[in-house]
Design an enzyme around this catalytic site. Structure first.
Site, PDB file in Angstrom:
ATOM      1  N   GLY A  10      36.142  45.671  48.960  1.00 36.86           N
ATOM      2  CA  GLY A  10      37.177  45.521  49.980  1.00 36.86           C
ATOM      3  C   GLY A  10      38.396  44.833  49.403  1.00 36.86           C
ATOM      4  O   GLY A  10      39.418  44.668  50.073  1.00 36.86           O
ATOM      5  N   LYS A  28      50.313  44.073  47.837  1.00 36.86           N
ATOM      6  CA  LYS A  28      49.798  44.226  49.191  1.00 36.86           C
ATOM      7  C   LYS A  28      48.322  43.823  49.287  1.00 36.86           C
ATOM      8  O   LYS A  28      47.944  43.028  50.154  1.00 36.86           O
ATOM      9  CB  LYS A  28      49.972  45.678  49.644  1.00 36.86           C
ATOM     10  N   LYS A  68      45.363  36.672  36.918  1.00 32.95           N
ATOM     11  CA  LYS A  68      44.292  35.674  36.893  1.00 32.95           C
ATOM     12  C   LYS A  68      43.169  35.926  37.891  1.00 32.95           C
ATOM     13  O   LYS A  68      42.125  35.281  37.810  1.00 32.95           O
ATOM     14  CB  LYS A  68      44.885  34.298  37.170  1.00 32.95           C
ATOM     15  N   GLY A  69      43.378  36.803  38.864  1.00 31.25           N
ATOM     16  CA  GLY A  69      42.327  37.040  39.857  1.00 31.25           C
ATOM     17  C   GLY A  69      42.600  36.265  41.127  1.00 31.25           C
ATOM     18  O   GLY A  69      42.902  35.068  41.091  1.00 31.25           O
ATOM     19  N   GLU A  80      39.234  34.720  45.289  1.00 37.14           N
ATOM     20  CA  GLU A  80      38.582  33.510  45.792  1.00 37.14           C
ATOM     21  C   GLU A  80      39.531  32.336  46.038  1.00 37.14           C
ATOM     22  O   GLU A  80      39.290  31.526  46.926  1.00 37.14           O
ATOM     23  CB  GLU A  80      37.453  33.105  44.830  1.00 37.14           C
TER      24      GLU A  80
HETATM   25 MO1  MOS Z   1      31.985  36.307  44.504  1.00 33.60          MO
HETATM   26  S1  MOS Z   1      30.915  34.751  45.357  1.00 33.60           S
HETATM   27  O1  MOS Z   1      31.720  36.032  42.872  1.00 33.60           O
HETATM   28  O2  MOS Z   1      31.376  37.760  45.095  1.00 33.60           O
END
Ligand code: MOS
Length: 741
Positions: free
Chosen positions: A469, A636, A704-705, A708
């Protein structure tokens, strides 16, 4: 940086249409003639033994094919050997239907297979089970008899200490210490865990499995059942939410494969929402933070200790306290991380595991200190800004946290904040403003990808990664299109199939960095071949050029910036007499370079809450989240990740809690009516800022991602705002209204 055609420009999700039209299929939606349906029977007790299990009534029901229990289920060839998955902690793996022993509430103890789901479900209700129950221990807060330190697992960094925190704390002009607690949470993705195992004519298995990594599920299945990779293909093109719950193969996968092999029939096993509470949760954590500081707010000592929970059979660890040694400048830091075994299933990584909970406590403590020393909480953070990672003694590959603070504060209007709590009011509503810092890792993993460019100018790129997702399809399509100078609709990205080159689990916010780098490299390998062919075109304007001197734009390869020198890809490939060019690469992180730096994302979160003075209701009216996450590939979907993270943070701060009945050792609120998550009515203004951050160390893309970092810091910022509104400090999450009154 050169001008880009796709990277950094907003585009719609390339899979959006498939998702909203229902064309996108999920693990429980794949069909085959003769499909059978498995329904899991779950244990009523949390600890003890099954003394009797009687399936005769169920078996006599028309349509029931078999009832598997520990008494008749097979013990696959490799079950007794050590087997692991890519996210398994150290310890004994849970083996479904292996023995009469019960290790956690709702443990799967049987699988009814029937020719319809309804019959299987009804038959499951007819299976009579008798137990000899023992008293479970599921309460982390019940005073433990001494903590135990984790013995360690791959990837777990044991917290290091530096200086002499005990002494520095004792001598500090200002001391602050408090205990924090947060409840367990469950991931609760919309899509239920499911596996559809199709037995093909040649006996091979085609497995549609809800997972964040098809390669991981395949390794698990082939190891346990002694199959070759060709005999067990795992597919998962779409996922209705993961958040970490799909990092480990779940027991429905084992049960579906086991039943399919035993019955030689295709089998689907879907868990119920209730059963989704029977594996893996964000563990409750009890934390103590002690801060010593000078009167003017310079940190002299930091102590952060956490007690987390794990099961009896595996040692789940997460990085909870290490952040306290990295967020701020401080010479004396003491960190401790301990575990307690409980009679639950092993906890499981959940979005920003460890960081989101450790920083929730620590950033609350920093806020508490700010009032003790009488310094604005943002100013206090700036005063103690960490210029390098003092935990590892390394410079950051990049760290634009100052810009996050500055831009976030400006957008929010922080300068107008009155210092005193309870000083903003609108009628019966108390208004408060809070801030917190967030931090997460910027990692790159080994990953492979394949690119196939055909002479009609269409590019197909593939990797076994997942799109949980997060926007993987979109970001990878953009990177591929950018690299070969193609329009987005000329590119198809394929994922979620073990026949594709192997990617790591989609997790840890590393997918763009890892798979994206592999996609870029595979496409560059194709580009080099096209370039060679373009040079060989008759009277080629590129004949004297080197690869570094050219660029791929609008279906052509040309000298950089020189539109007139272009040779079209199609022309070059025709001249080269090929119908397609295919390249597969395995991309490794440049560890030698990367290891010299600390690589992290950062955030500053500003929150405005409104608290009803009479009722205690909290409304998060405004959030400004300023993120330093390197280069943003797909603005986006990146923004959506941060929005989702903030929503999760609001949910975590105010609503989510998995409530254990310690008498039964069972999560009681195992449905979405009683397990509260934030809904539309809870969400108001969320403003996302991506600050500019250039980083050529983290990976070739500089990204960098962002999966999270968006949640980290949000709960603390909300709690801090609630304190500013009310003068009441709640040190336990979620902050429900009963704790405020
Ligand atoms: Mo994430 S907790 O590494 O799906």
């Amino acid at each position: 940086m050169a001008a880009t055609t796709h990277i950094g420009r907003s585009t719609r999700r390339v899979d959006g249409r498939a998702k909203v039209t229902g064309e996108a299929k999920y693990a429980a939606e794949f069909n085959t003639p003769g499909l059978t349906y498995g329904y899991v029977i779950s244990s009523d007790i949390a600890k003890g033994k099954i003394t009797k299990i009687d399936a005769s009534d169920a078996l006599s029901l028309p349509g029931v094919l078999q009832v598997f229990t520990h008494e008749n289920a097979p013990r696959p060839a490799y079950f007794d050997r050590k087997f692991k998955d890519d996210d398994s902690p150290v310890g004994e793996k849970f083996k479904p239907l292996y023995s009469a022993e019960i290790q956690f509430s709702m443990q799967p103890i049987g699988l009814v297979v029937a020719d319809s789901f309804e019959v299987a479900r009804y038959a499951a209700s007819l299976v009579k089970v008798e137990y000899k129950a023992e008293t479970p221990e599921t309460n982390l807060r019940k005073k433990p008899k001494g903590h135990k330190a984790p013995t360690g697992k791959t990837g777990f960094t044991p917290p290091k200490s530096r200086g002499n925190a005990a002494k520095a704390y004792k001598n500090a002009e200002v001391q602050f210490e408090a205990e924090y607690y947060h409840m367990p949470e469950h991931h609760n993705p919309m899509e239920m865990f499911a596996s559809t195992v199709i037995v093909e004519e040649d006996g091979k298995l085609k497995i549609y499995d809800k997972t964040q990594g098809v390669a991981n599920s395949q390794t698990y299945v082939t190891n346990i059942f002694g199959l070759s990779k060709e005999e067990a293909r795992v597919i998962n093109p779409y996922m209705g939410g993961g958040f970490g719950s799909g990092l480990r193969p779940q027991y429905q996968l084992y049960l579906a494969v086991m039943a399919a092999r035993e019955l030689n029939r295709s089998v689907r096993v879907v868990l119920t929402r209730e059963q989704m509470f029977s594996f893996g949760h964000r563990p409750a954590t009890l934390q103590t933070v002690s801060l010593g500081a000078t009167k003017d707010g310079l940190l002299q000592a930091i102590k952060h200790e956490a007690l987390g929970e794990t099961s009896r059979f595996e040692e789940y660890t997460e990085v909870v306290v290490n952040w306290a040694g990295m967020l701020y400048h401080c010479d004396n830091v003491e960190l401790g991380y301990y575990l307690r075994n409980l009679d639950t299933y092993t906890p499981l990584d959940m979005r920003a595991p460890g960081s989101v909970t450790g920083i929730a406590a620590f950033e609350t403590a920093i806020d508490e200190l700010s009032y003790k020393v009488g310094i604005d909480p943002l100013e206090l953070r700036l005063k103690n800004y960490a210029e390098k990672n003092e935990f590892e003694g390394k410079p950051f590959s990049s760290k634009e946290l100052r810009a996050c603070y500055a831009q976030g504060a400006a957008r929010f209007g922080w300068a107008k904040r009155p210092a005193q709590p309870r000083s903003m009011r609108e009628g019966t509503k108390l208004i408060g403003w809070g801030v917190a810092t967030g931090m997460w890792d910027a990692q790159q993993q080994k990953s492979a990808a394949k690119a196939n460019l055909s002479v009609d100018g269409k590019l197909v790129v593939g990797s076994s990664t997942a799109d949980i997702g997060t926007g993987t399809y979109t970001a990878m399509t953009m990177i591929a299109a950018e690299t070969l100078g193609l329009p987005l609709d000329a590119v198809t990205f394929k994922l979620g199939d073990t026949t594709l080159p192997v990617a790591p689990l989609e997790g840890g916010s590393w997918t763009v960095a890892s798979v994206g780098s592999a996609v870029k490299e595979a496409c560059e390998a194709v580009a080099k071949k096209v370039f060679k062919m373009a040079k060989d075109v008759k009277d080629s304007p590129l004949s004297g050029a080197s690869f570094d001197e050219v660029e791929f734009v609008e279906g052509k390869v040309q000298l950089k910036g020189d539109y007139s020198s272009g040779v079209s890809i199609v022309e070059a490939m025709r001249a080269g007499e090929v119908n397609f060019i295919e390249e597969e690469t395995t991309t490794m992180p440049n560890m030698l370079k990367q290891m010299q730096y600390a690589r992290n994302t950062h955030s500053a979160v500003f929150v405005e809450v409104e608290v009803d003075e009479d009722l205690g209701q909290i409304c998060v009216r405004r959030v400004v989240s300023a993120i330093a996450g390197g280069r943003v590939i797909s603005p986006k979907t990146a923004r959506s990740q941060i929005l989702g993270g903030v929503v999760w943070g609001i949910s975590m701060a105010l609503e989510e809690e998995s409530v254990l009945d310690h008498h039964f050792g069972r999560f009681m609120n195992h449905n979405l009516a009683e397990y509260h998550v934030a809904v539309n009515a809870d969400i108001h203004d969320i403003d996302v800022i991506f600050v500019e951050e250039h980083d050529d160390i983290v990976n070739p893309l500089g990204a960098k991602g962002l999966g999270e970092i968006g949640i980290v810091g949000v709960a603390a910022a909300i709690g801090n705002a609630v304190y500013h509104a009310t003068g009441k400090r709640v040190r336990e999450l979620p902050i429900t209204l009963d704790k405020l009154l």
